[in-house]
Design a protein around this motif. Structure first.
Motif, mmCIF file in Angstrom:
data_model
loop_
_atom_site.group_PDB
_atom_site.id
_atom_site.type_symbol
_atom_site.label_atom_id
_atom_site.label_comp_id
_atom_site.label_asym_id
_atom_site.label_seq_id
_atom_site.Cartn_x
_atom_site.Cartn_y
_atom_site.Cartn_z
ATOM 1 N N ARG A 33 0.948 -1.155 0.212
ATOM 2 C CA ARG A 33 -0.005 -0.100 -0.134
ATOM 3 C C ARG A 33 0.866 1.206 -0.048
ATOM 4 O O ARG A 33 1.541 1.526 0.784
ATOM 5 C CB ARG A 33 -0.955 0.105 1.179
ATOM 6 N N LEU A 34 0.976 1.963 -1.158
ATOM 7 C CA LEU A 34 1.778 3.101 -1.276
ATOM 8 C C LEU A 34 1.218 4.418 -0.850
ATOM 9 O O LEU A 34 0.072 4.843 -1.428
ATOM 10 C CB LEU A 34 2.243 3.139 -2.720
ATOM 11 N N THR A 35 1.644 5.398 0.046
ATOM 12 C CA THR A 35 1.054 6.454 0.400
ATOM 13 C C THR A 35 1.838 7.382 -0.690
ATOM 14 O O THR A 35 3.085 7.488 -0.410
ATOM 15 C CB THR A 35 1.190 6.748 1.733
ATOM 16 N N ASP A 36 1.195 8.469 -1.168
ATOM 17 C CA ASP A 36 1.824 9.342 -2.101
ATOM 18 C C ASP A 36 1.920 10.724 -1.864
ATOM 19 O O ASP A 36 0.831 11.394 -1.621
ATOM 20 C CB ASP A 36 1.210 8.955 -3.517
ATOM 21 N N TYR A 37 3.005 11.227 -1.468
ATOM 22 C CA TYR A 37 3.226 12.874 -1.344
ATOM 23 C C TYR A 37 4.436 13.349 -2.403
ATOM 24 O O TYR A 37 5.113 14.140 -1.859
ATOM 25 C CB TYR A 37 3.959 13.117 -0.025
ATOM 26 N N GLU A 38 4.272 12.618 -3.787
ATOM 27 C CA GLU A 38 5.196 12.922 -4.478
ATOM 28 C C GLU A 38 5.039 14.425 -4.870
ATOM 29 O O GLU A 38 4.149 14.828 -5.206
ATOM 30 C CB GLU A 38 5.124 12.051 -5.777
ATOM 31 N N PRO A 39 6.568 14.865 -4.806
ATOM 32 C CA PRO A 39 6.460 16.300 -5.273
ATOM 33 C C PRO A 39 5.831 16.459 -6.567
ATOM 34 O O PRO A 39 6.124 15.805 -7.445
ATOM 35 C CB PRO A 39 7.757 16.904 -5.378
ATOM 36 N N THR A 40 5.228 17.586 -7.010
ATOM 37 C CA THR A 40 4.640 17.740 -8.243
ATOM 38 C C THR A 40 5.557 18.554 -9.058
ATOM 39 O O THR A 40 6.728 18.989 -8.800
ATOM 40 C CB THR A 40 3.677 18.747 -7.898
ATOM 41 N N CYS A 41 5.151 18.489 -10.553
ATOM 42 C CA CYS A 41 6.186 19.414 -11.486
ATOM 43 C C CYS A 41 6.101 20.758 -10.960
ATOM 44 O O CYS A 41 7.145 21.537 -11.039
ATOM 45 C CB CYS A 41 5.360 19.185 -12.868
ATOM 46 N N ALA A 42 5.186 21.435 -10.502
ATOM 47 C CA ALA A 42 5.048 22.812 -10.069
ATOM 48 C C ALA A 42 6.250 22.943 -8.779
ATOM 49 O O ALA A 42 7.073 23.843 -8.948
ATOM 50 C CB ALA A 42 3.648 23.233 -9.529
ATOM 51 N N ASP A 43 6.131 21.988 -7.886
ATOM 52 C CA ASP A 43 7.239 21.987 -6.907
ATOM 53 C C ASP A 43 8.931 21.976 -7.510
ATOM 54 O O ASP A 43 9.668 22.810 -7.188
ATOM 55 C CB ASP A 43 7.332 20.811 -6.010
ATOM 56 N N PHE A 44 8.929 21.047 -8.634
ATOM 57 C CA PHE A 44 10.132 21.148 -9.394
ATOM 58 C C PHE A 44 10.320 22.309 -9.946
ATOM 59 O O PHE A 44 11.753 22.920 -9.763
ATOM 60 C CB PHE A 44 9.984 19.896 -10.247
ATOM 61 N N ARG A 45 9.416 23.025 -10.718
ATOM 62 C CA ARG A 45 9.707 24.303 -11.313
ATOM 63 C C ARG A 45 10.023 25.293 -10.462
ATOM 64 O O ARG A 45 11.099 26.091 -10.615
ATOM 65 C CB ARG A 45 8.526 24.756 -12.112
ATOM 66 N N SER A 46 9.309 25.485 -9.317
ATOM 67 C CA SER A 46 9.651 26.567 -8.478
ATOM 68 C C SER A 46 10.784 26.616 -7.727
ATOM 69 O O SER A 46 11.606 27.473 -7.510
ATOM 70 C CB SER A 46 8.488 26.833 -7.619
#
Ligand code: AVI
Length: 324
Positions: free
Chosen positions: A11-24
């Protein structure tokens, strides 16, 4: 907010950083002086594969040295962790080192690997679920520098053991490292354990060779950060105009890894444009090296009491055991 992904036993819990996080964070890093990009963004699917390949290069001694220490200390480690623990691993990658620990633990209740690379984490967790059918697998995709909640296991765990191998603590600056170890302590109860892997200070030639392997895998790993920005952020870095540099700074006892501009150039990142001078360097990673004493003091400052330490016969790498 987290989401979940599930398959038999995982069971995977997902808080993966988004593309917007990467960009900023990427754009903010290029606006800083001197320029600096966060090393956590190395680990997309390609970067995680490249990191696995770095670990196999003849020059990169930390992985194989730590693996040998874990093998040789297996029984003592098992006693240190105790029966029916919940094992939490930070920056689990392919969970290669974890097997050494899981294989000796007495009836572990759950394994919680935490990693920023979603696909790599999922594939490793599914593979582990076949190898350890009685173990509950609770992967968490996250930048573990951010706040997150650990998943709770179905069976009661007698104790949480946090496993932070690979000297990844060395990628933080000392004050950040203390804050980070404090955050881990806040996930834990008195009596819980921390097993911390640290790369030790050694002659500069050995250190610099480890970050400048002859086959160029570390260079490809470093440059992949720009390739990733091209792909995900609409940037136009011409990779042939950039080179990898890794040097040891003896004052700060750390490898400093940079991407160096090979010419005067302008680069677009989506809507933003950046000018780089010929020879200008972007800092991409620090990798601090420790003494056993220094590593103990760091963890002690964060609320962890030193209990055990294991090392290899050259004292190149240390695995330290702490109690909360
Ligand atoms: C993940 N981390 C501990 C590695 C290190 O040695 O600092 C990352 C790495 N960078 C270049 N080679 C390996």
């Amino acid at each position: 907010m987290s989401t979940a992904r599930q398959s038999a036993g995982v069971r995977l819990t997902d808080y993966e950083p988004t593309c917007a996080d990467f960009r900023s964070e990427f754009v903010a890093g290029l606006r800083r002086r001197p320029r600096r990009l966060p090393c956590k963004f190395f680990y997309d699917a390609v970067g995680s594969e490249l990191f696995d390949r770095i670990c196999e290069t003849p020059e990169y001694y930390p992985t194989r040295t730590e693996l040998r220490i874990l093998e040789e200390a297996a029984n003592e480690l098992a006693a240190f962790c105790g029966p029916r623990c919940r094992l939490v691993e930070l920056g689990s990658g392919s969970s290669l080192k974890t097997r050494r620990v899981l294989d000796v633990l007495a009836d572990p209740v759950a394994y919680v690997p935490i990693d920023i690379s979603h696909q790599h984490l999922w594939t490793s967790a599914v593979r582990l679920s076949h190898e350890y059918p009685n173990l509950e697998l609770l992967p968490v995709c996250a930048d573990y520098g951010q706040d997150l909640e650990l998943p709770v296991s179905i069976r009661h765990a007698e104790r949480t053991v946090v496993f932070f191998p690979g000297s990844t603590i060395g990628n933080l600056e000392p004050l950040e490292a203390i804050e980070f170890l404090q955050r881990i302590a806040s996930w834990c109860q008195p009596g819980d354990r921390l097993i911390l892997g640290v790369d030790l200070v050694k002659p500069v030639e050995i250190l610099e060779a480890a970050y400048n392997d002859a086959s160029g895998v570390t260079a490809a790993f470093n440059l992949n950060l720009l390739a990733r920005a091209n792909c995900e952020l609409g940037a136009d870095f011409a990779l042939e105009h950039w080179s990898h540099r890794a040097t040891y700074n003896p004052t700060w006892q750390r490898i400093e890894m940079h991407l160096v501009s090979a010419s005067r150039q302008r680069v677009r990142v989506g809507e933003d444009e950046f000018a780089f001078a010929d020879g200008e360097a972007i800092l991409t990673e620090y990798s601090h090296k420790f003494s056993l004493r220094g590593a103990r003091e760091l963890a002690r400052a964060a609320g962890w009491s030193p209990r055990e330490s294991w090392t290899d016969n050259r004292t190149w790498f240390g695995v330290l055991g702490f109690e909360r």
